[in-house]
Design a protein around this motif. Sequence first.
Motif, short mmCIF file in Angstrom:
data_model
loop_
_atom_site.label_atom_id
_atom_site.label_comp_id
_atom_site.label_asym_id
_atom_site.label_seq_id
_atom_site.Cartn_x
_atom_site.Cartn_y
_atom_site.Cartn_z
N VAL A 99 0.86 -1.19 0.00
CA VAL A 99 0.00 0.00 0.00
C VAL A 99 0.90 1.24 0.00
N VAL A 100 0.54 2.21 -0.83
CA VAL A 100 1.25 3.48 -0.88
C VAL A 100 0.22 4.60 -0.72
N GLU A 101 0.49 5.47 0.22
CA GLU A 101 -0.37 6.64 0.43
C GLU A 101 0.27 7.86 -0.21
N ILE A 102 -0.52 8.59 -0.96
CA ILE A 102 -0.11 9.92 -1.40
C ILE A 102 -0.45 10.81 -0.21
N ILE A 103 0.57 11.05 0.62
CA ILE A 103 0.32 11.69 1.90
C ILE A 103 0.20 13.21 1.78
N LEU A 104 0.91 13.78 0.82
CA LEU A 104 0.82 15.22 0.56
C LEU A 104 0.84 15.45 -0.93
N PHE A 105 0.03 16.39 -1.38
CA PHE A 105 -0.02 16.75 -2.78
C PHE A 105 -0.58 18.16 -2.87
#
Length: 187
Positions: A99-105
Amino acid sequence: MSTAPVTTWSLEQTSPADLLPAAAPEGDVRIVRAEVPSPEFSRFLYTAVGGDIRWTDRLGWNYARWQEQLDRPGAETWVAYDRGTPAGYVELNPQDDGVVEIILFGLIPAFRGRRIGGHLLSYGAARAWDLAERWPERTPTKRVWLHTCSKDGEFAMDNYQRRGFRLFDTKVELEPEVATPGFWPGA
């Protein structure tokens, strides 16, 4: 201190085929991985992008905490540059079991509305999907997810959904109302 309701939406992709890339914007826009962990640069990006939309979670972090965040195996920061100037970034946070979270964008305000955001999100999601190619010790990505909230930019949710992210959870919580910190908190 007064409180206000904040809605948080969680969205996901469960296959690389879910990604619906945006067209690249016109001009000299490049996306480059910040390969050298730099707390100074990461804090700059965080405050420049989030200063007007109440990103405050990391403002109290000391240097060591920033370094710890950046040094995690598989953690990546991808920065969009418009003619050599940082325009925005996406930060990937690897988690267990592929699992990979796009934590900030997000984008720095001067670069919003110029079609850079969809392109950067597309690129960041693609890098989340191929993360294990750069970090062989990581499990291949099976899911990419992110969250956005009612404090984020007015076009955030639309951008996520147009890139193929699907809503899987919604929460409403009361949060303390905080002043917009701006780009130089405390200045």
